[in-house]
Design a protein around this motif. Structure first.
Motif: not given
Length: 366
Positions: A79-98
């Motif tokens: 999960f961290a690899r896909v985000l680019g190394g970790g969670i950025v404070p103050g960011s908003i992430v959208l996760v979609g899927g079937d």
């Protein structure tokens, strides 16, 4: 006094028309126009201007603190690899899927992992608190449930903001954006206007309070995020959880990331205890391959920044119909037609009389 008027909004693309249409002129969807009542509020001279903060002032770029660039460590490596190394404070992430692919399971696992060091608020509009705890117990095994993970079942966004001000979480998870609504809007939850406004207010919350927000989004039958296209522009990162529901492997793919590389892929395996990381995808995809089997080949595909070895299976059979069939699973259909045409033209294979089937093992899309 506020004036009211009626408009019709396409729930697929967001096209607005003054009258009802059975077919949207922009995206071609049928019966997607929904009536909305708009209240035109009178403009007051002393009214407040909507924005990320109550007041703003230009500053030199050198005077702005860059402490917020430090990422929050995420124990789930893929999960961290896909985000680019970790969670950025103050960011908003959208996760979609079937539906049923594992979006809620993945974010529930992330919430329990992050609750060890952060205060996490999990807001669900689809499941009760008891159902969420049942999943958490199954995913957590014999371990003790974290005390910093708070659950609430709520769909009213104003009430959710009240909970946020009381709890003051470091991480917010909303499941899902199509279920929350604003009470001052006449449209129903999941409509284009509700999804757009709710996402905009969640973005303002993330930017002003430095809270990291994860939002789950439903997808349409075409595989795109349900709601207006502007939803993907509002958020900082868009992730898709892909895979065949009848296969055990899931791929978390980044299609937009303001803080890291795009097209990065994380591989997970769905088991009884939830989604487990696959650190060596090539070994997993080739584990059951028979050596020197006819119709089987190994291909190398680049998924993000790492190569992955996959098994591709091919089969031909004499057709029983006038037109031969072409079936592709995990491979682009037009690419299959191109390869078939090249083999027919250059190799002299009479594939026009053969049904051709191509499959990528593991449910991977290449």
């Amino acid at each position: 006094m506020a004036k009211t008027h009626t408009r019709y909004v396409c729930q697929e693309c967001g096209r607005v028309t003054a009258s009802y249409m059975g077919k949207c002129p922009q995206c071609g969807s049928f019966n997607s126009m929904v009536e909305e009542v708009i209240h035109d509020e009178p403009v007051s001279k002393g009214g407040t201007v909507r924005g990320l903060t109550g007041r703003s002032a230009p500053r030199s770029i050198g005077d702005i603190s860059s402490d917020a660039e430090d990422r929050i460590h995420l124990p789930i490596g893929e999960f961290a690899r896909v985000l680019g190394g970790g969670i950025v404070p103050g960011s908003i992430v959208l996760v979609g899927g079937d539906p049923g692919i594992g979006k809620s399971t993945l974010l529930a696992q992330m919430a329990m992992e992050m609750a060890a060091t952060q205060r996490v608020l999990y807001v669900s509009g689809e499941e009760s608190e008891r159902q969420i705890k049942m999943r958490a117990v199954r995913l957590n095994g014999q371990k003790e449930l974290p005390k910093n993970l708070l659950l609430v079942t709520e769909t009213n966004l104003e009430t959710i903001f009240n909970h946020i001000h009381e709890v003051k979480p470091d991480l917010l998870i909303v499941d899902s954006i199509q279920t929350v609504y604003l009470s001052n809007m006449d449209s129903s939850a999941g409509s284009v206007s509700q999804v757009r406004e709710c996402a905009s207010q969640l973005r303002e919350l993330a930017k002003t309070s430095n809270i990291s927000v994860f939002v789950i989004g439903h997808v349409t039958k075409e595989g795109t995020i349900a709601g207006p296209r502007v939803l993907e522009h509002i958020v900082d990162t868009v992730l898709y959880l892909e895979g065949d529901r009848f296969q055990v492997y899931r791929l978390l793919r980044s299609v937009k990331n303001r803080f890291g590389p795009t097209s990065e892929v994380g591989v997970f395996e769905m088991r009884e205890g939830g989604l487990e990381e696959v650190t060596n995808p090539s070994e997993a995809f080739l584990a059951e391959r028979m050596i020197n089997a006819a119709g089987s080949a190994i291909a190398v595909t680049m998924e993000g920044t790492r190569p992955i070895l996959v098994e591709i299976q091919g089969l031909t059979s004499p057709t029983q119909f006038g037109n031969a069939r072409r079936t592709a699973n995990g491979v682009d259909f037009n690419r299959l037609l191109l390869i078939t045409a090249v083999l027919t033209r250059r190799m002299g294979l009479k594939l026009s009389e053969q049904d051709v089937f191509v499959n990528v093992v593991g449910g991977l899309q290449i």
